[in-house]
Design an enzyme around this catalytic site. Structure first.
Site, short mmCIF file in Angstrom:
data_model
loop_
_atom_site.label_atom_id
_atom_site.label_comp_id
_atom_site.label_asym_id
_atom_site.label_seq_id
_atom_site.Cartn_x
_atom_site.Cartn_y
_atom_site.Cartn_z
N GLY A 147 30.10 62.66 13.30
CA GLY A 147 30.91 62.07 12.25
C GLY A 147 31.01 60.55 12.25
O GLY A 147 31.22 59.94 11.21
N GLU A 199 35.43 56.83 16.12
CA GLU A 199 35.48 58.20 15.60
C GLU A 199 35.78 58.17 14.11
O GLU A 199 36.36 57.20 13.60
CB GLU A 199 36.53 58.99 16.40
CG GLU A 199 36.86 60.38 15.94
CD GLU A 199 35.71 61.38 15.97
OE1 GLU A 199 34.62 61.08 15.43
OE2 GLU A 199 35.92 62.50 16.47
N ASP A 200 35.40 59.23 13.42
CA ASP A 200 35.61 59.27 11.97
C ASP A 200 37.09 59.42 11.59
O ASP A 200 37.60 58.69 10.77
CB ASP A 200 34.75 60.38 11.32
CG ASP A 200 34.88 61.74 12.01
OD1 ASP A 200 35.76 61.92 12.90
OD2 ASP A 200 34.10 62.64 11.67
N ASP A 217 42.97 63.57 13.64
CA ASP A 217 43.73 64.61 12.94
C ASP A 217 44.78 65.19 13.89
O ASP A 217 45.84 64.60 14.07
CB ASP A 217 42.75 65.67 12.41
CG ASP A 217 43.42 66.75 11.61
OD1 ASP A 217 44.56 66.56 11.17
OD2 ASP A 217 42.79 67.81 11.39
N LYS A 240 45.06 60.78 9.93
CA LYS A 240 45.80 61.78 9.16
C LYS A 240 47.05 62.12 9.96
O LYS A 240 47.10 63.10 10.70
CB LYS A 240 44.91 63.03 9.05
CG LYS A 240 45.07 63.84 7.80
CD LYS A 240 44.34 65.16 7.96
CE LYS A 240 43.01 65.19 7.27
NZ LYS A 240 42.40 66.55 7.33
N PHE A 298 41.72 67.83 3.09
CA PHE A 298 40.42 67.83 3.74
C PHE A 298 39.49 66.86 3.02
O PHE A 298 39.24 66.99 1.84
CB PHE A 298 39.82 69.24 3.75
CG PHE A 298 38.70 69.36 4.71
CD1 PHE A 298 38.95 69.49 6.08
CD2 PHE A 298 37.38 69.31 4.28
CE1 PHE A 298 37.91 69.58 6.98
CE2 PHE A 298 36.33 69.40 5.19
CZ PHE A 298 36.59 69.53 6.54
N VAL A 299 39.01 65.86 3.75
CA VAL A 299 38.15 64.84 3.15
C VAL A 299 36.72 64.93 3.71
O VAL A 299 36.53 65.38 4.83
CB VAL A 299 38.71 63.42 3.36
CG1 VAL A 299 39.93 63.18 2.49
CG2 VAL A 299 39.05 63.16 4.83
N ASP A 328 32.22 65.88 7.42
CA ASP A 328 31.50 67.01 6.81
C ASP A 328 32.41 68.17 6.44
O ASP A 328 33.51 68.32 6.95
CB ASP A 328 30.45 67.53 7.80
CG ASP A 328 31.09 68.27 8.98
OD1 ASP A 328 31.91 67.65 9.69
OD2 ASP A 328 30.80 69.47 9.16
N ARG A 372 28.07 64.63 4.69
CA ARG A 372 28.16 63.48 5.59
C ARG A 372 27.50 62.25 4.98
O ARG A 372 27.82 61.12 5.33
CB ARG A 372 27.44 63.78 6.91
CG ARG A 372 28.09 64.83 7.78
CD ARG A 372 27.48 64.78 9.16
NE ARG A 372 27.73 65.97 9.98
CZ ARG A 372 28.82 66.16 10.72
NH1 ARG A 372 29.78 65.26 10.74
NH2 ARG A 372 28.96 67.27 11.44
P1 IMP Z 1 41.22 66.55 16.05
O1 IMP Z 1 40.78 66.87 17.43
O2 IMP Z 1 42.00 67.66 15.42
O3 IMP Z 1 41.92 65.22 15.89
O4 IMP Z 1 39.94 66.62 15.19
C1 IMP Z 1 39.15 65.60 14.88
C2 IMP Z 1 37.90 66.17 14.28
O5 IMP Z 1 38.17 67.18 13.30
C3 IMP Z 1 37.17 65.07 13.57
O6 IMP Z 1 36.26 64.47 14.41
C4 IMP Z 1 36.51 65.80 12.43
O7 IMP Z 1 35.26 66.28 12.86
C5 IMP Z 1 37.37 66.99 12.16
N1 IMP Z 1 38.25 66.78 10.97
C6 IMP Z 1 39.57 66.64 10.95
N2 IMP Z 1 40.02 66.45 9.70
C7 IMP Z 1 38.93 66.45 8.91
C8 IMP Z 1 38.74 66.28 7.48
O8 IMP Z 1 39.65 66.08 6.67
N3 IMP Z 1 37.45 66.34 7.06
C9 IMP Z 1 36.40 66.55 7.90
N4 IMP Z 1 36.54 66.70 9.21
C10 IMP Z 1 37.79 66.66 9.72
MG MG Z 2 33.79 65.24 14.02
#
Ligand code: IMP
Ligand code: MG
Length: 179
Positions: free
Chosen positions: A45, A98-99, A102, A130, A151-152, A158, A164
């Site tokens: 990402g 990182e992208d 969340d 987020k 969800f973006v 992706d 992507r």
């Molecule tokens: P976390 O561990 O829950 O913070 O997840 C982070 C990962 O979840 C990111 O690196 C993304 O790959 C994925 N992710 C979380 N939200 C989104 C979204 O809105 N769109 C796409 N991927 C997301």
């Molecule tokens: Mg990711």
């Protein structure tokens, strides 16, 4: 048919991304002057963000990538697995790129791992935050912009590995999920 037809609305335009990347690049150039930091992009990402960000960095630094998978559910304690090589972070100032942040699980675990592997410091740089999705106590040090709990996709993000390659961030049409 073009993938742009699946986008309901744009959350962050190409121009907005461009100015965000320039702003964060300036901050990093100031904060890491003479620190020879190691940038670690989280695959896949972070690829577009990392690529554009690196072009704004004018200080001595190195770059690497890491592929992680985190297991949710079952009885996992939230550990992550590194797929492939682990960059050598010993005595380095690390900036994880990182992208999106969340729930925070991935970056929290990754940060712990990098510190226990001997990094001098670990800071987190994310294009998107987020905050409503957060389940773990972690925040990013460099944030491009905040997004609501939708969800973006695009610019690295992706949906089932697709989208992507969009040059902007957008929200998918509901019908795309229901297909
Ligand atoms: P976390 O561990 O829950 O913070 O997840 C982070 C990962 O979840 C990111 O690196 C993304 O790959 C994925 N992710 C979380 N939200 C989104 C979204 O809105 N769109 C796409 N991927 C997301
Ligand atoms: Mg990711």
């Amino acid at each position: 048919m073009s993938i742009t037809d699946d986008i309901l609305k744009i959350s962050m335009s190409e121009d907005e991304i461009k100015s965000i990347v320039e702003r964060i690049g300036k901050e990093l150039n100031n904060d890491y002057l003479d620190k020879d930091p190691l940038f670690i992009g989280v695959l896949k990402g972070a690829i577009p963000f990392m690529t554009d960000l690196m072009k704004q960095i004018n200080i001595k630094s190195t770059l690497d990538y890491i592929k992680v998978s985190s297991y949710s559910g079952t009885k996992s304690t939230g550990n992550i697995t590194i797929k492939g090589d682990m960059p050598n972070v010993k005595d380095r100032h690390v900036i994880v790129v990182e992208d999106i942040l969340d729930t925070g699980k991935t970056l929290l675990e990754l940060k712990k791992l990098l510190i226990s592997s001997g990094a001098l410091s670990v800071k987190l740089c994310v294009l998107l935050d987020k905050p409503e999705g957060r389940k773990y106590d972690i925040s990013a040090d460099y944030v491009g912009g905040k997004v609501p709990n939708e969800f973006v996709v695009g610019y690295g993000l992706d949906y089932n590995e697709r989208y992507r390659n969009l040059p902007y961030i957008g929200v998918l049409k509901e019908e795309v999920y229901k297909k």
